[in-house]
Scaffold this active site. Structure first.
Site, PDB file in Angstrom:
ATOM      1  N   LYS A   1       4.782   9.996  -6.646  1.00  0.00           N
ATOM      2  CA  LYS A   1       3.608  10.329  -5.707  1.00  0.00           C
ATOM      3  C   LYS A   1       3.654   9.100  -4.659  1.00  0.00           C
ATOM      4  O   LYS A   1       3.247   7.880  -4.911  1.00  0.00           O
ATOM      5  CB  LYS A   1       2.280  10.050  -6.542  1.00  0.00           C
ATOM      6  CG  LYS A   1       1.196  10.818  -6.247  1.00  0.00           C
ATOM      7  CD  LYS A   1       0.633  10.382  -4.804  1.00  0.00           C
ATOM      8  CE  LYS A   1      -0.145   9.179  -4.878  1.00  0.00           C
ATOM      9  NZ  LYS A   1      -0.836   8.763  -3.474  1.00  0.00           N
TER      10      LYS A   1
ATOM     11  N   GLU B   1       4.154  -4.297  -9.367  1.00  0.00           N
ATOM     12  CA  GLU B   1       4.797  -5.058  -8.459  1.00  0.00           C
ATOM     13  C   GLU B   1       3.482  -5.200  -7.300  1.00  0.00           C
ATOM     14  O   GLU B   1       3.402  -4.174  -6.383  1.00  0.00           O
ATOM     15  CB  GLU B   1       5.992  -4.566  -7.566  1.00  0.00           C
ATOM     16  CG  GLU B   1       6.671  -5.572  -6.913  1.00  0.00           C
ATOM     17  CD  GLU B   1       6.500  -5.881  -5.548  1.00  0.00           C
ATOM     18  OE1 GLU B   1       5.499  -6.655  -5.056  1.00  0.00           O
ATOM     19  OE2 GLU B   1       6.887  -4.739  -4.699  1.00  0.00           O
TER      20      GLU B   1
ATOM     21  N   CYS C   1       4.248  -7.466   0.993  1.00  0.00           N
ATOM     22  CA  CYS C   1       3.464  -8.032  -0.184  1.00  0.00           C
ATOM     23  C   CYS C   1       4.001  -9.579  -0.322  1.00  0.00           C
ATOM     24  O   CYS C   1       3.297 -10.366  -0.652  1.00  0.00           O
ATOM     25  CB  CYS C   1       3.783  -7.416  -1.364  1.00  0.00           C
ATOM     26  SG  CYS C   1       5.368  -7.022  -1.890  1.00  0.00           S
TER      27      CYS C   1
ATOM     28  N   GLU D   1      -5.499 -11.829  -0.324  1.00  0.00           N
ATOM     29  CA  GLU D   1      -4.346 -11.045   0.589  1.00  0.00           C
ATOM     30  C   GLU D   1      -4.897 -10.303   1.672  1.00  0.00           C
ATOM     31  O   GLU D   1      -5.609  -9.416   1.389  1.00  0.00           O
ATOM     32  CB  GLU D   1      -3.519 -10.143  -0.431  1.00  0.00           C
ATOM     33  CG  GLU D   1      -2.390  -9.481   0.297  1.00  0.00           C
ATOM     34  CD  GLU D   1      -1.687  -8.825  -0.514  1.00  0.00           C
ATOM     35  OE1 GLU D   1      -0.227  -8.587  -0.510  1.00  0.00           O
ATOM     36  OE2 GLU D   1      -1.935  -7.761  -1.248  1.00  0.00           O
TER      37      GLU D   1
END
Length: 496
Positions: free
Chosen positions: A191, A266, A300, A397
């Protein structure tokens, strides 16, 4: 005059049917929902993808389940799985220009990054994990029991894998999960992120051309809260491999508990970089700049917190400011572009809100701080000067081209490491110093899945990638990234 190479591709993408790839065929979706795919550089409609529903996911999982259970993939000789992955790698390499252009249009990243980091990175993933297909094995162990015994372990494919991938590096992230899972003998339902699914659907055509058995690879586009949630909840899925935000990762963990799915996550990061007074600044400054401005900071492992020794702080600040102000920001398909747009208006506004929160808290800006242009989702490369450690810009973040620049003095390594570790995240970190003893000692103290010393390169398929703390668990890449798609079975045989 040379024709704009994006024109024919744009036309093809605009006319492409919104389909799903299930059980070896391109299918009309169960519902009629559509997702508008917008060009991040202009905001204009680029294409449409199917908003897959639970019924589409169910069909894909059933196809993957059948393909796994009947052994058409897991039962193949390992060398045959290797050959299939190598064939797909060759097809991806041959289609590199079109795939890279698709990625750049869809995601906004500079074309060179899309080709070298995205497409050729995907080729490298396929070729690396193809080699592992013939090398999976267990070990023999002698039990300490009376009599004579044979004990051994087997690595067996975990089963049907639900792979949910992000929008920041769509192709290489999708291929990385596919390559490892397929090498281990699993079947997959992928997906892709709804913001950038176009390269995944182009990949589906290459999977079909490579001749993979029906049901081994299935690709369903859709929204995370619909198709993604249905994939996580489906009882026919044995494992979820997810790359994305920590918030969504936590939700996946909770929802996977009911069916005891294996889960690899992750997730996000707020990664520190340290530049000491003896560092090679000619290398460290541009590396630190691209560590946060590369892919518009939508990485990331971006080095979003930079700690610089006071003895070189002014030089580093000046060099970073000059680089931020000179960086060529524009459409990813322009060969001159060094930093492209953010993925969406929502992401641009989110990043802008963090910058504004920093301003309201009294933080000074050395560079940037504004949106850019009248079209597309651009933000200037931004540097915040010494924001407080308790501010949202320092702790959360941002996932954009926003650097928090801070100084440190002649502190001991425990104190320096504590500042780097003062985060819920622990994905990546970087150290710049010519004192190799200091570098290793600091590396030992940092709570991060990756520590880079005096340089870095693109992700290498052989090097495990993953995080500590809220940055997730499990590893992508390397032996560890293959073994997460296996179960370990112990067999004992009484010989007397």
């Amino acid at each position: 005059m040379t024709q704009d190479p994006t024109i024919p591709l744009r036309a093809a993408l605009a006319q492409a049917p919104a389909q799903q790839f299930i059980d070896g065929d391109f299918r009309t979706p169960c519902g009629d929902g559509l997702i508008d795919i917008l060009d991040p550089a202009t905001g204009a409609l680029l294409s449409q993808a199917s908003a897959g529903e639970a019924a589409d996911i169910d069909a894909a999982v059933k196809a993957a389940r059948q393909a796994f259970d009947d052994g058409r993939w897991s039962g193949l000789p390992p060398a045959r799985r290797q050959d299939m992955l190598l064939k797909l790698a060759d097809l991806v390499a041959a289609d590199a220009d079109a795939l890279a252009l698709t990625e750049s249009l869809d995601n906004g990243m500079p074309l060179m990054m899309a080709k070298m980091g995205g497409v050729m990175g995907a080729v490298g993933m396929l070729r690396y994990f193809a080699g592992w297909a013939t090398k999976l094995g267990g070990e023999t162990i002698t039990p300490s029991w009376p009599g004579e015994w044979l004990g051994y372990t087997r690595r067996e494919a975990v089963g049907v894998v639900g792979a949910i991938t992000p929008w920041n590096f769509p192709l290489v992230m999708a291929v990385g999960k596919l390559a490892a899972a397929l090498a281990a003998g699993c079947t997959v339902v992928l997906k892709p992120a709804e913001q950038a699914p176009l390269s995944a659907m182009r990949l589906a055509r290459l999977v079909a051309e490579a001749g993979f058995p029906a049901g081994v690879v299935n690709i369903v586009t859709g929204y995370g809260h619909q198709a993604g949630a249905a994939l996580v909840a489906h009882p026919g899925v044995d494992k979820i491999s997810f790359t994305g935000s920590t918030l969504v990762g936590q939700q996946i963990l909770r929802e996977s508990a009911a069916t005891m799915k294996r889960v690899t996550l992750e997730l996000g990061g707020k990664s520190p970089t340290f530049i000491f007074g003896d560092a090679d600044l000619e290398r460290a400054i541009p590396a630190a700049a691209m560590g946060i401005f590369g892919n518009a900071g939508q990485v990331c492992a971006a080095g979003s917190r930079l700690f610089v020794h006071t003895s070189v702080f002014d030089r580093v600040a000046e060099g970073l400011t000059a680089r931020a102000q000179s960086l060529r920001v524009g459409p990813g398909t322009d060969p001159a572009t060094e930093m492209g747009p953010l993925i969406s208006a929502r992401q641009r506004d989110r990043v802008a809100s963090y910058i504004e929160a920093g301003r309201e808290a009294g933080v000074s800006l050395l560079a940037g701080g504004n949106t850019k242009g009248d079209a597309g989702y651009f933000i200037e490369p931004t540097i915040l000067l010494e924001p407080g450690a308790d501010l949202s810009v320092s702790r959360e973040e941002i996932f954009g081209p926003v650097l928090c620049l801070m100084r440190f003095g002649d502190d001991d390594l425990d104190t320096i490491a504590a500042r780097g570790n003062d985060s819920q995240y622990g994905l990546s970190s970087a150290i710049w110093t010519q004192d190799i003893t200091r570098a290793h000692k600091l590396a030992n103290r940092l709570r991060a899945g990756t520590v880079r010393i005096n340089g870095s390169g693109p992700p290498d398929p052989a090097l495990p990638l993953g995080g500590f703390k809220a940055s997730g668990f499990g590893r992508e890449n390397g032996r560890a990234g293959l073994e997460i798609y296996t179960e370990l079975k112990t067999v004992t045989v009484a010989l007397t």
